[in-house]
Design a protein around this motif. Sequence first.
Motif, PDB file in Angstrom:
ATOM      1  N   THR A   1       0.854  -1.187   0.000  1.00 34.16           N
ATOM      2  CA  THR A   1       0.000   0.000   0.000  1.00 34.16           C
ATOM      3  C   THR A   1       0.888   1.234   0.000  1.00 34.16           C
ATOM      4  N   SER A   2       0.435   2.289  -0.699  1.00 37.64           N
ATOM      5  CA  SER A   2       1.247   3.502  -0.784  1.00 37.64           C
ATOM      6  C   SER A   2       0.358   4.695  -1.086  1.00 37.64           C
ATOM      7  N   GLY A   3       0.864   5.874  -0.738  1.00 34.91           N
ATOM      8  CA  GLY A   3       0.138   7.104  -1.002  1.00 34.91           C
ATOM      9  C   GLY A   3       0.720   8.266  -0.233  1.00 34.91           C
ATOM     10  N   ALA A   4       0.024   9.398  -0.271  1.00 33.14           N
ATOM     11  CA  ALA A   4       0.500  10.626   0.366  1.00 33.14           C
ATOM     12  C   ALA A   4      -0.079  10.745   1.776  1.00 33.14           C
ATOM     13  N   LEU A   5       0.808  10.926   2.761  1.00 34.28           N
ATOM     14  CA  LEU A   5       0.364  11.246   4.123  1.00 34.28           C
ATOM     15  C   LEU A   5       0.056  12.736   4.236  1.00 34.28           C
ATOM     16  N   ILE A   6       0.869  13.537   3.573  1.00 34.35           N
ATOM     17  CA  ILE A   6       0.612  14.972   3.448  1.00 34.35           C
ATOM     18  C   ILE A   6       0.707  15.288   1.958  1.00 34.35           C
ATOM     19  N   GLU A   7      -0.338  15.814   1.393  1.00 32.95           N
ATOM     20  CA  GLU A   7      -0.416  15.997  -0.055  1.00 32.95           C
ATOM     21  C   GLU A   7       0.773  16.793  -0.578  1.00 32.95           C
ATOM     22  N   ASP A   8       1.411  16.231  -1.619  1.00 36.85           N
ATOM     23  CA  ASP A   8       2.544  16.843  -2.314  1.00 36.85           C
ATOM     24  C   ASP A   8       3.766  17.048  -1.428  1.00 36.85           C
ATOM     25  N   GLU A   9       3.774  16.449  -0.223  1.00 37.30           N
ATOM     26  CA  GLU A   9       4.917  16.685   0.660  1.00 37.30           C
ATOM     27  C   GLU A   9       5.473  15.403   1.265  1.00 37.30           C
ATOM     28  N   LEU A  10       4.639  14.566   1.861  1.00 32.53           N
ATOM     29  CA  LEU A  10       5.115  13.369   2.560  1.00 32.53           C
ATOM     30  C   LEU A  10       4.406  12.139   2.006  1.00 32.53           C
ATOM     31  N   PHE A  11       5.202  11.176   1.519  1.00 28.04           N
ATOM     32  CA  PHE A  11       4.670   9.977   0.891  1.00 28.04           C
ATOM     33  C   PHE A  11       5.158   8.742   1.644  1.00 28.04           C
ATOM     34  N   ALA A  12       4.337   7.694   1.651  1.00 28.86           N
ATOM     35  CA  ALA A  12       4.689   6.462   2.357  1.00 28.86           C
ATOM     36  C   ALA A  12       4.399   5.256   1.470  1.00 28.86           C
ATOM     37  N   ARG A  13       5.185   4.189   1.706  1.00 27.89           N
ATOM     38  CA  ARG A  13       4.956   2.923   1.009  1.00 27.89           C
ATOM     39  C   ARG A  13       5.353   1.785   1.935  1.00 27.89           C
ATOM     40  N   VAL A  14       4.486   0.768   2.023  1.00 28.39           N
ATOM     41  CA  VAL A  14       4.743  -0.401   2.866  1.00 28.39           C
ATOM     42  C   VAL A  14       4.430  -1.657   2.062  1.00 28.39           C
ATOM     43  N   SER A  15       5.371  -2.613   2.072  1.00 20.61           N
ATOM     44  CA  SER A  15       5.175  -3.903   1.411  1.00 20.61           C
ATOM     45  C   SER A  15       5.491  -5.018   2.400  1.00 20.61           C
ATOM     46  N   VAL A  16       4.600  -6.006   2.465  1.00 17.07           N
ATOM     47  CA  VAL A  16       4.780  -7.158   3.351  1.00 17.07           C
ATOM     48  C   VAL A  16       4.581  -8.422   2.529  1.00 17.07           C
ATOM     49  N   ASN A  17       5.436  -9.410   2.758  1.00  9.99           N
ATOM     50  CA  ASN A  17       5.332 -10.656   2.008  1.00  9.99           C
ATOM     51  C   ASN A  17       5.587 -11.841   2.940  1.00  9.99           C
ATOM     52  N   GLN A  18       4.743 -12.847   2.838  1.00 13.65           N
ATOM     53  CA  GLN A  18       4.898 -14.088   3.611  1.00 13.65           C
ATOM     54  C   GLN A  18       5.013 -15.255   2.632  1.00 13.65           C
ATOM     55  N   THR A  19       6.108 -16.013   2.737  1.00 12.66           N
ATOM     56  CA  THR A  19       6.333 -17.165   1.870  1.00 12.66           C
ATOM     57  C   THR A  19       6.634 -18.388   2.724  1.00 12.66           C
ATOM     58  N   SER A  20       6.023 -19.490   2.379  1.00 12.33           N
ATOM     59  CA  SER A  20       6.291 -20.737   3.098  1.00 12.33           C
ATOM     60  C   SER A  20       6.387 -21.878   2.097  1.00 12.33           C
ATOM     61  N   ARG A  21       7.235 -22.845   2.414  1.00 17.81           N
ATOM     62  CA  ARG A  21       7.389 -24.021   1.563  1.00 17.81           C
ATOM     63  C   ARG A  21       7.594 -25.244   2.438  1.00 17.81           C
ATOM     64  N   ASN A  22       6.857 -26.304   2.137  1.00 10.52           N
ATOM     65  CA  ASN A  22       7.094 -27.572   2.800  1.00 10.52           C
ATOM     66  C   ASN A  22       8.345 -28.220   2.216  1.00 10.52           C
ATOM     67  N   ALA A  23       9.029 -29.001   3.016  1.00 11.13           N
ATOM     68  CA  ALA A  23      10.213 -29.696   2.523  1.00 11.13           C
ATOM     69  C   ALA A  23       9.831 -30.656   1.399  1.00 11.13           C
ATOM     70  N   TRP A  24      10.663 -30.694   0.371  1.00 11.52           N
ATOM     71  CA  TRP A  24      10.478 -31.665  -0.709  1.00 11.52           C
ATOM     72  C   TRP A  24      11.369 -32.858  -0.417  1.00 11.52           C
ATOM     73  N   GLN A  25      10.772 -34.040  -0.249  1.00  9.50           N
ATOM     74  CA  GLN A  25      11.486 -35.252   0.163  1.00  9.50           C
ATOM     75  C   GLN A  25      11.190 -36.381  -0.831  1.00  9.50           C
ATOM     76  N   PRO A  26      11.894 -36.389  -1.968  1.00 13.15           N
ATOM     77  CA  PRO A  26      11.561 -37.325  -3.048  1.00 13.15           C
ATOM     78  C   PRO A  26      12.268 -38.674  -2.959  1.00 13.15           C
ATOM     79  N   TYR A  27      13.126 -38.868  -1.952  1.00 19.34           N
ATOM     80  CA  TYR A  27      13.932 -40.079  -1.928  1.00 19.34           C
ATOM     81  C   TYR A  27      13.187 -41.229  -1.249  1.00 19.34           C
ATOM     82  N   SER A  28      13.645 -42.421  -1.497  1.00 17.09           N
ATOM     83  CA  SER A  28      13.014 -43.616  -0.926  1.00 17.09           C
ATOM     84  C   SER A  28      14.083 -44.651  -0.619  1.00 17.09           C
ATOM     85  N   GLY A  29      13.677 -45.675   0.119  1.00 23.57           N
ATOM     86  CA  GLY A  29      14.592 -46.761   0.432  1.00 23.57           C
ATOM     87  C   GLY A  29      15.402 -46.491   1.679  1.00 23.57           C
ATOM     88  N   THR A  30      16.316 -47.390   1.932  1.00 27.63           N
ATOM     89  CA  THR A  30      17.171 -47.323   3.116  1.00 27.63           C
ATOM     90  C   THR A  30      18.618 -47.232   2.685  1.00 27.63           C
TER      91      THR A  30
END
Length: 679
Positions: A202-231
């Motif tokens: 989200t972004s925009g002006a806090l004070i018109e033509d003078e003070l601007f703000a921008r905030v970005s948040v990201n959440q990423t998750s991944r399960n382990a990939w376990q393709p092997y088999s056997g002993t």
Amino acid sequence: MNIMSERSLLIRKPLSIAVAVICTSLSANVLAQEEAQATDEQMVVTATRTEMALKQAPASMSVITAQDIEDSPGITLADIVAESTSVESDFDSTRAGRQMISIRGMDSDYTLIMVNGRRLSSASAIIRGNDFDLSTIPADSIERVEIIRGPMSALYGSDGMGGTINIITKAPESDWSSTLSMDSSSPTDGNGGQEQSVGFTTSGALIEDELFARVSVNQTSRNAWQPYSGTHSSGYDREDITALEDRDTLSMLASLTWHATDNQTIDFDFGYSDDERNSAAESSSSVIESDTRVVRNSQAITHSGFWSWGDTQVRYSRENVTDNDAADLGNNFSSDIEELTQIVEASATTYLGESHTLTFGMDYQLSELTNKENLVSGSSEAYQGALFVQDQWLMTDQLTATIGGRLDKHELYGEEFSPRVYLVHQTTNDLIIKGGVGKAFKAPTLTQNQSDYQVPSCKGGCALVGNEDLSPETSLNYELAAVYTQPRWNIEAALFRNEINDLIERTEGYCPEGGDWNESARQCENPDGTPTGNLGAKTYQNVSEAIIQGVELGGMYQLSDKWAFSGNYTYLDTEDKSTGEQLLERYKHSGLVKLNWSPTFDLNTFISARYRGERQIENDLTQDAYTTLNIGTVYNVNDSVRLRAGISNLTDESVSEELEYLGYVEEPRTYYVGMTADF
């Protein structure tokens, strides 16, 4: 466009062109920029710290736009960057799932990553494969990514001997706007590896033509990939081994831009990321479990001035990285590492008549590493300062020379001067020929040059130790390129050669306490093949001279209003001059072709094929050539909502079992879906 609104669009750039708009004496520069904008040419800033058209830049460059990122099948920025010419994104063999970016055959340690011209620095803290630099940048915050192939030491100093990636974030505008994006991917083999990402900006002006703000948040998750088999022959269950580690990442970027006066702006930048990884790797006799948590905090304040004589910029930045790393290596290894990097930099651009654009400045960097587990002394620090100057000289209407140099002063290695000369010739209206020569410099890291540094490696079979006798790396770099542009197609070709002195490489394993090192088993052995029980070792050494040279081709052809074709190819030739052998882990041939089809204004589809040629992993181990296919589509539901879906690695290519055991991996066939909503 008035001066104020133009500056608001350029506030994130290191040196804007606002003075060029103000000063009538710069009519030649203004005209060139207006012509570029009239033809919708891509503008860049990284090559010179001033804005210019991409094809006129004194370097070989690629640009990834916000639209490219939106349309890409890759959840990670590393996947997206890897579609560029001579850029490789490989999973690091020492850790399951760390994507390392290399450019023109140089290791990932030689890729300088910056955000808005501010370097990210964590090479000494994150010792087990650093892909955190790219994973901590929320994709929704990115305006474009500028990639320079080849070193830019004359401007940016150490660390960028292979190339530079400059991530330029979006500038906030007066009206408030927000973007929500969600992506999900899932391998088809049923062995885990599902990944989800949610981002909000989200972004925009806090004070018109003078003070601007921008905030970005990201959440990423991944399960382990376990393709092997056997002993395994040692008795443990291989189903617990991770080919891609479990991952949970929260990242945030925030900025405030204050137009203090009509000709001065002040930017405040804040960054935070919390990245947790869990993995289980196999050694010759056991399972090695590890948990890693890397937390990064960064702050920066930047003053930009736009004066009658030119532009100035002064910045202070601070980055604190902590790496909590725990691994079951038979000795309950754990580390708590902290690196603090502080940088002060100042630069200015002014104009001498109509022919010279002069950029000059300084920077000072202090790095402090605290590592009580791996350094006997418990800490290490070093400062590095530099002065630089660059002149963009319009020699004739067709020929521009960029001449620059940088004097580095390193606390441990003294002074090093890195000059650079680059010529750009507008041969015809359609053809540009350019090329140059330059010197690059890179000092060893705070861990490589410490004799008391020791960290477990070889999956627990050896220790990696530092070497206080290391020398800095230097290189001479040559490049010749041509860019030919037509209304419906363009092509770019380049020849490059990198002559590196004192290249730092890891040695083969050895056994300090007796025995012979077995590389495939990664252990010290007696003559009869039984383990000695002694821990092996690897260290760093300077290769007297190495050569990395090659050819690049890239281009695009608009077949029709609905069909477009693009592609790139790189041939790489390497040699260790001390042995006559090629450098390991470099693809001799690599390339990508992509076909886009847009049957309607709202729908775009593509199919791409990525080829990776044979490469030598070890002296007696080769990875075979293979090709992966990706397909995808993006549908604009309306002006605010976009949907995307596709399949990566459609042919389900994989590496050999021998390579998998050593930690090399290729992601399996994977489905992905995603959406973006603007409001």
